[in-house]
Design a protein around this motif. Sequence first.
Motif, mmCIF file in Angstrom:
data_model
loop_
_atom_site.group_PDB
_atom_site.id
_atom_site.type_symbol
_atom_site.label_atom_id
_atom_site.label_comp_id
_atom_site.label_asym_id
_atom_site.label_seq_id
_atom_site.Cartn_x
_atom_site.Cartn_y
_atom_site.Cartn_z
ATOM 1 N N UNK A 50 0.813 -1.214 0.000
ATOM 2 C CA UNK A 50 0.000 0.000 0.000
ATOM 3 C C UNK A 50 0.842 1.257 0.000
ATOM 4 N N UNK A 51 1.962 1.233 -0.730
ATOM 5 C CA UNK A 51 2.913 2.346 -0.664
ATOM 6 C C UNK A 51 2.814 3.297 -1.846
ATOM 7 N N UNK A 52 1.696 3.264 -2.556
ATOM 8 C CA UNK A 52 1.526 4.210 -3.649
ATOM 9 C C UNK A 52 1.242 5.618 -3.176
ATOM 10 N N UNK A 100 4.226 -1.183 -3.610
ATOM 11 C CA UNK A 100 3.051 -2.004 -3.946
ATOM 12 C C UNK A 100 1.756 -1.226 -3.820
ATOM 13 N N UNK A 101 0.858 -1.466 -4.735
ATOM 14 C CA UNK A 101 -0.578 -1.286 -4.535
ATOM 15 C C UNK A 101 -1.300 -2.186 -5.530
ATOM 16 N N UNK A 102 -2.615 -2.210 -5.449
ATOM 17 C CA UNK A 102 -3.357 -3.226 -6.189
ATOM 18 C C UNK A 102 -3.232 -3.112 -7.700
ATOM 19 N N UNK A 103 -3.300 -1.896 -8.248
ATOM 20 C CA UNK A 103 -3.277 -1.721 -9.697
ATOM 21 C C UNK A 103 -2.767 -0.326 -10.032
ATOM 22 N N UNK A 104 -2.324 -0.114 -11.257
ATOM 23 C CA UNK A 104 -1.843 1.218 -11.638
ATOM 24 C C UNK A 104 -2.930 2.279 -11.466
ATOM 25 N N UNK A 105 -2.473 3.473 -11.116
ATOM 26 C CA UNK A 105 -3.418 4.562 -10.904
ATOM 27 C C UNK A 105 -3.953 4.562 -9.489
ATOM 28 N N UNK A 106 -4.718 5.590 -9.168
ATOM 29 C CA UNK A 106 -5.292 5.687 -7.831
ATOM 30 C C UNK A 106 -6.609 6.432 -7.911
ATOM 31 N N UNK A 107 -7.428 6.224 -6.905
ATOM 32 C CA UNK A 107 -8.749 6.830 -6.838
ATOM 33 C C UNK A 107 -8.756 7.929 -5.792
ATOM 34 N N UNK A 133 -5.732 14.991 -4.926
ATOM 35 C CA UNK A 133 -4.885 14.643 -6.064
ATOM 36 C C UNK A 133 -3.410 14.874 -5.753
ATOM 37 N N UNK A 134 -3.124 15.802 -4.851
ATOM 38 C CA UNK A 134 -1.731 16.097 -4.507
ATOM 39 C C UNK A 134 -1.069 14.980 -3.710
ATOM 40 N N UNK A 135 -1.858 14.079 -3.126
ATOM 41 C CA UNK A 135 -1.279 13.005 -2.312
ATOM 42 C C UNK A 135 -1.535 11.623 -2.901
ATOM 43 N N UNK A 136 -2.128 11.546 -4.083
ATOM 44 C CA UNK A 136 -2.386 10.245 -4.684
ATOM 45 C C UNK A 136 -1.204 9.793 -5.532
ATOM 46 N N UNK A 137 -1.129 8.500 -5.770
ATOM 47 C CA UNK A 137 -0.073 7.916 -6.580
ATOM 48 C C UNK A 137 -0.210 6.408 -6.562
ATOM 49 N N UNK A 138 0.777 5.716 -7.105
ATOM 50 C CA UNK A 138 0.731 4.255 -7.099
ATOM 51 C C UNK A 138 2.143 3.700 -6.913
ATOM 52 N N UNK A 139 2.264 2.392 -7.011
ATOM 53 C CA UNK A 139 3.560 1.748 -6.774
ATOM 54 C C UNK A 139 4.625 2.258 -7.733
ATOM 55 N N UNK A 140 4.230 2.557 -8.960
ATOM 56 C CA UNK A 140 5.207 3.041 -9.949
ATOM 57 C C UNK A 140 5.693 4.444 -9.604
ATOM 58 N N UNK A 159 11.631 -1.365 -7.034
ATOM 59 C CA UNK A 159 10.829 -1.926 -8.116
ATOM 60 C C UNK A 159 9.372 -1.925 -7.669
ATOM 61 N N UNK A 160 8.450 -1.640 -8.573
ATOM 62 C CA UNK A 160 7.033 -1.671 -8.210
ATOM 63 C C UNK A 160 6.454 -3.064 -8.397
ATOM 64 N N UNK A 161 5.465 -3.379 -7.583
ATOM 65 C CA UNK A 161 4.710 -4.626 -7.729
ATOM 66 C C UNK A 161 3.233 -4.298 -7.589
#
Length: 324
Positions: free
Chosen positions: A14-16, A37-44, A64-71, A85-87
Amino acid sequence: MSALLEGKVAIVTGSGQGIGRDVALCMARHGAMIVTNNRKPGSSLDAYEKTRIEFTDEEREAIESVTGDAQTTADQILRDGGRAVPFFGDVGDFATAGRMIDTAVDNFGRVDIIVNNASSNWSGSILDMDEELWDISVTSKLKGAFNLMHHALPQMKEQGFGRILNSSSDAFLGLEGLAAYSAANAGIVALSKAAAEDLRGTGITVNAYTPLAKTRSWMNAAATYRLRGVSSEAIDAGAPDAMKRTPEGMVPFLAYLASDEAAAISGRLFRLTADGEIGVWSSPEVIRHIMADDGVWTIDTLRDRVPGELLSELDIARSTIATT
């Protein structure tokens, strides 16, 4: 920064975004190699599953300023000169959790640190909860923590070193509108304490912590209060100071717990707040008791002694504990 975690390999679920992102960045700056890691690319923008909130433009911009994903987190670590590395995958799935461990080993040769930060949540009365909504909270938080631990522990035991940090919440006390989330976090506390005892003498420590900071979840909660007619002034006045600050200042403590220097610390539940507090939670204890004559209770005796002795002078309202 420092070489506190030099040569160590950490998985931060959950580090996106939010606290998990800051934990990953902090550990990388102290020398660790990171699997984000997070579940899938992008964030809600929506922190609560199966919930849609109508945000104002200002609220949307802040979230939006605090959202992100594993990548995006991995990319930031690389820009800072670290290794990551992202997973993408759901930790609540047993096989997926195993592949996450494999990713760490394949890329960095080992796994030393697991930070079980991932969590999904739904907010609402238990009267409206169904099996799917229950599973949303319990699977990601509690089963997800077990999944990562299960797959990582054999290697940690073989190498004689491991640090497992499990994110809980003060909701483990029981929080109105968050029954499943509260249950999952209470489970995290018990899992961490039990696992710490099982693993004593192996070089593996297990600790849990309850963080409090300004995150996407708090921004969602504030928007919900606004939609219920609560003024922004009242929301701000009612929020703890820690909820008004982002988490980067408190996460170095987790890097410390993950280090060689914290080898003697295990089985503890810590409280971390973004305004600077580090605390240690006590263990529950029996605060009052009554004894039956000859070990046998009757209903008539209970009617007299429960309100008159067992619960005398206790605030019955405390049986429903609300925390922020």
